[in-house]
Design an enzyme around this catalytic site. Structure first.
Site, PDB file in Angstrom:
ATOM      1  N   HIS A  94       3.202   3.563   2.439  1.00  0.00           N
ATOM      2  CA  HIS A  94       1.890   3.318   3.054  1.00  0.00           C
ATOM      3  C   HIS A  94       1.606   4.379   4.123  1.00  0.00           C
ATOM      4  CE1 HIS A  94       0.519  -0.653   1.549  1.00  0.00           C
ATOM      5  NE2 HIS A  94       1.809  -0.872   1.349  1.00  0.00           N
ATOM      6  N   GLU A 110      -1.113   4.928   5.532  1.00  0.00           N
ATOM      7  CA  GLU A 110      -2.112   4.419   6.476  1.00  0.00           C
ATOM      8  C   GLU A 110      -1.517   3.495   7.535  1.00  0.00           C
ATOM      9  OE1 GLU A 110      -2.160   1.076   3.380  1.00  0.00           O
ATOM     10  OE2 GLU A 110      -1.392   3.108   3.656  1.00  0.00           O
ATOM     11  N   CYS A 160       0.668   2.248  -2.822  1.00  0.00           N
ATOM     12  CA  CYS A 160       1.414   1.016  -3.076  1.00  0.00           C
ATOM     13  C   CYS A 160       0.893   0.339  -4.342  1.00  0.00           C
ATOM     14  CB  CYS A 160       1.390   0.110  -1.850  1.00  0.00           C
ATOM     15  SG  CYS A 160       2.626  -1.222  -1.913  1.00  0.00           S
TER      16      CYS A 160
END
Length: 237
Positions: A184, A186, A93
């Protein structure tokens, strides 16, 4: 000296979500059992020599690359040196946009506006099938996103790996071992729902269907595995 992966922390998640952890915690969970150490550049912590880390992951941030904040510009210069030294890098990001900016691209507000929730990302198949990080991904896959700015122009040497109708540069590679991903990997579904909920007033003001976006959130196993794959490519458990 440190073992494992260097996580360059460029900011923190929303205060309301910090009971679930922060960017570096979610990254650590995704790359376990590989260890990681954190340098918080937003708070002024110094980065090591570019040759020291075995690999680097750059986090997201509520800041904007286009603001050209001093700590961000210093980190961009470090990233350019790290790429030149062939240090493996994965920017997420903000980290994705910062990597593009560092190497001669341009980051700024996405003309399509905000992208948030779980979206479909498509591979640029001709390039992705020859990419060591992306080659095992399906032709399109689900990924979590929350961003208003984008890498509007990639560095001249970049290879575009993924995109969708909202975001033309969802992933790229420079050289043999530096990648950026706008999404993202994660995040899990709960974190993404938290972002949607806590930004709901912004979504309503921007005439985005917050409830529909919330209902469409799913888990994103293919995107999530990118983190573990990157870690295992360059660091032994």
């Amino acid at each position: 000296m440190h073992d494992g992966i260097l996580i360059i922390k460029t900011g923190s998640t929303l205060p309301a979500l910090r009971q679930q952890g922060d960017f570096e915690d979610w990254i650590r969970a995704a790359i376990a059992p590989i260890s990681a150490w954190v340098v918080d550049v937003e708070k002024g912590q110094p980065l090591p020599a570019v040759e020291e880390p075995s690999a680097v992951i750059v986090t997201g941030s509520p800041a904007m690359v286009s603001q050209r904040l001093p700590w961000s510009e210093q980190t961009a210069a470090w990233l350019a040196e790290a790429v030149a030294a062939a240090t493996p890098i994965l920017g997420i990001c903000y980290g994705h946009q910062l990597l593009a900016h560092a190497l001669g691209g341009r980051a700024g507000p996405n003309p399509n506006g905000r992208e948030i929730g779980t979206v479909r990302v498509e591979l640029n198949a001709a390039q992705a099938r020859r990419d060591p990080l992306f080659e095992e991904l399906p032709a399109d896959f689900a990924a979590h996103v929350t961003h208003e700015e984008s890498a509007l122009k990639l560095p001249d040497s970049a290879v575009r790996l993924a995109y969708n109708g909202h975001e033309q540069n969802h992933a790229f590679r420079v050289g043999s071992s530096a990648w950026g991903v706008q999404f993202h990997p994660e995040f899990n579904a709960a974190i993404t729902r938290g972002y949607i909920f806590h930004k709901r007033h912004d979504l309503y003001r921007e005439r985005l269907a917050a409830l529909d976006i919330l209902r469409s959130v799913t888990e994103t196993p293919h995107a999530t595995r990118l983190l573990s794959r990157f870690a295992h490519m360059f660091v032994s458990p």
